[in-house]
Design a protein around this motif. Structure first.
Motif, mmCIF file in Angstrom:
data_model
loop_
_atom_site.group_PDB
_atom_site.id
_atom_site.type_symbol
_atom_site.label_atom_id
_atom_site.label_comp_id
_atom_site.label_asym_id
_atom_site.label_seq_id
_atom_site.Cartn_x
_atom_site.Cartn_y
_atom_site.Cartn_z
ATOM 1 N N GLU A 126 0.762 -1.264 -0.207
ATOM 2 C CA GLU A 126 0.158 0.010 0.084
ATOM 3 C C GLU A 126 0.876 1.201 -0.043
ATOM 4 O OE1 GLU A 126 -3.731 2.090 2.660
ATOM 5 O OE2 GLU A 126 -2.524 0.395 3.357
ATOM 6 N N ALA A 127 1.957 1.297 0.879
ATOM 7 C CA ALA A 127 2.862 2.323 0.960
ATOM 8 C C ALA A 127 3.500 2.483 -0.690
ATOM 9 C CB ALA A 127 3.939 2.049 2.032
ATOM 10 N N VAL A 128 3.954 1.648 -1.217
ATOM 11 C CA VAL A 128 4.346 1.758 -2.403
ATOM 12 C C VAL A 128 3.439 2.509 -3.550
ATOM 13 C CG1 VAL A 128 4.888 0.583 -4.616
ATOM 14 C CG2 VAL A 128 6.056 -0.199 -2.453
ATOM 15 N N GLY A 129 2.371 2.304 -3.420
ATOM 16 C CA GLY A 129 1.312 2.999 -4.154
ATOM 17 C C GLY A 129 1.407 4.458 -3.960
ATOM 18 N N TYR A 130 1.653 4.769 -2.873
ATOM 19 C CA TYR A 130 1.784 6.465 -2.509
ATOM 20 C C TYR A 130 3.195 7.102 -3.075
ATOM 21 C CZ TYR A 130 -2.500 6.549 0.151
ATOM 22 O OH TYR A 130 -3.681 6.556 0.990
ATOM 23 N N ASP A 134 3.794 3.823 -10.793
ATOM 24 C CA ASP A 134 3.656 2.469 -11.470
ATOM 25 C C ASP A 134 4.266 1.512 -10.253
ATOM 26 O OD1 ASP A 134 3.450 0.062 -12.520
ATOM 27 O OD2 ASP A 134 4.690 0.723 -14.465
ATOM 28 N N PRO A 135 3.466 0.961 -9.316
ATOM 29 C CA PRO A 135 3.968 0.004 -8.449
ATOM 30 C C PRO A 135 5.037 -0.909 -8.933
ATOM 31 C CG PRO A 135 1.875 0.527 -7.958
ATOM 32 C CD PRO A 135 2.083 1.081 -9.252
ATOM 33 N N ALA A 136 4.606 -1.530 -9.984
ATOM 34 C CA ALA A 136 5.382 -2.518 -10.757
ATOM 35 C C ALA A 136 6.761 -2.166 -10.951
ATOM 36 C CB ALA A 136 4.767 -3.046 -12.161
ATOM 37 N N LYS A 137 6.981 -0.920 -11.253
ATOM 38 C CA LYS A 137 8.288 -0.322 -11.436
ATOM 39 C C LYS A 137 9.154 -0.305 -10.189
ATOM 40 C CE LYS A 137 9.384 2.824 -15.170
ATOM 41 N NZ LYS A 137 9.069 4.137 -15.775
ATOM 42 N N ALA A 138 8.558 -0.046 -8.891
ATOM 43 C CA ALA A 138 9.206 -0.249 -7.760
ATOM 44 C C ALA A 138 9.850 -1.572 -7.509
ATOM 45 C CB ALA A 138 8.221 0.168 -6.793
ATOM 46 N N ILE A 139 8.952 -2.672 -7.912
ATOM 47 C CA ILE A 139 9.404 -4.011 -7.669
ATOM 48 C C ILE A 139 10.605 -4.261 -8.555
ATOM 49 C CG2 ILE A 139 8.668 -6.458 -7.768
ATOM 50 C CD1 ILE A 139 5.643 -5.387 -7.091
ATOM 51 N N ALA A 147 10.703 -9.054 -4.075
ATOM 52 C CA ALA A 147 10.059 -7.769 -3.765
ATOM 53 C C ALA A 147 9.898 -7.489 -2.464
ATOM 54 C CB ALA A 147 8.653 -7.798 -4.510
ATOM 55 N N VAL A 148 9.475 -8.479 -1.454
ATOM 56 C CA VAL A 148 9.240 -8.216 -0.362
ATOM 57 C C VAL A 148 10.473 -7.866 0.150
ATOM 58 C CG1 VAL A 148 8.577 -9.267 1.978
ATOM 59 C CG2 VAL A 148 7.066 -9.537 0.013
ATOM 60 N N GLU A 226 12.003 6.095 -9.851
ATOM 61 C CA GLU A 226 11.009 5.757 -11.022
ATOM 62 C C GLU A 226 11.343 6.349 -12.435
ATOM 63 O OE1 GLU A 226 6.200 5.319 -11.554
ATOM 64 O OE2 GLU A 226 6.893 6.591 -10.101
ATOM 65 N N GLN A 227 11.947 7.669 -12.362
ATOM 66 C CA GLN A 227 12.242 8.364 -13.628
ATOM 67 C C GLN A 227 13.680 8.883 -13.691
ATOM 68 O OE1 GLN A 227 10.518 8.134 -16.178
ATOM 69 N NE2 GLN A 227 8.646 7.160 -15.624
#
Length: 254
Positions: A126-130, A134-139, A147-148, A226-227
């Protein structure tokens, strides 16, 4: 203090956010193509001890006054990411004379109009969404492992972050002190930042005399992750327009 150093050219001091301490990301590498990058770890981050004297972001700002003197870099460009942006803002309020320019990317520190979501009480995903558009990019960009594990490492400095932000993730005095920032300043924000609205970044740019504002539409809060290319290119263009100190000798690679 532990510091990653790389590249060659004018000196640049990069103050990291709440996560990613001690890691050399693509963003660092992009900057190192143009600058000598000094990326220190804040005390209490990246496995370093949390000193008792670290109680406020102001304490770390004064710590970086000593750091800039210690590396003997003549007026480096200072970049602050998120929490590091808070520290960089405090540093510029105290000692603008030590830097040639200031870049604030998603900077905390000044009280936002709306309360900041409490990442500490959230499930990691949920935190990654903030933090990411694109949460997938974080992973995908998490270093090593699952990922965890990456998310856990991303927040491994929670004790230090909590000490700095538990009462409030801002300095109530900082807004009225922004007029003391007397150095060319660029404020950069992710257009899809759900942690702190881009309107907050625009306000910072208005309150800091002569500051410029750049919006990276496709990014969330963690713009450097992310960028990285877009942010590094934006910083390079900003640096082209200000008087940087002469190039420093190439630093030892991390």
């Amino acid at each position: 203090m532990p510091t990653l150093i790389g590249g060659g050219g004018p000196a640049l001091v990069l103050l990291h956010g709440a996560g990613g301490a001690g890691q050399w990301f693509e963003f660092h590498e992009r900057l190192a193509q143009r600058f000598t990058v000094y990326a220190p770890l804040h005390p209490g981050f990246g496995g370093t001890p949390l000193p008792s004297w670290v109680k406020e972001a102001e304490d770390l700002a004064l710590h970086y006054v000593d750091f800039i003197r210690a590396i003997a870099a003549d007026k480096p460009l200072v970049i602050g990411l998120s929490l590091g942006g808070w520290i960089a803002t405090e540093l510029a309020v105290f000692r603008s004379d030590l830097m040639s320019g200031l870049v604030l990317a998603g900077a905390l520190g000044v009280r936002p109009e709306r309360p900041t979501p409490d990442l500490f009480i959230m499930d990691p995903m949920e935190a990654v969404g903030y933090l990411f558009a694109d949460p997938a990019k974080a992973i995908a960009l998490m270093p090593q492992g699952a990922a965890v594990d990456g998310i856990v490492r991303m927040w491994e400095e929670q004790a230090a972050v909590a000490r700095l932000t538990w009462r409030r993730p801002y300095n109530p005095q900082l807004h009225r002190r922004l007029h003391h920032v007397r150095v060319p300043t660029l404020v950069v924000w992710g257009g899809k930042d759900r942690l702190i609205s881009p309107e907050h970044g625009r306000m910072l740019a208005r309150e800091i005399k002569g500051a410029c504002f750049e919006l990276i539409e496709s990014s969330g809060h963690a713009v450097a992750i992310e960028q990285p290319t877009m942010l590094a290119d934006t910083i390079a263009r900003f640096a082209d327009g200000i008087a940087l100190a002469p190039p420093q000798p190439a630093g030892d690679r991390r």
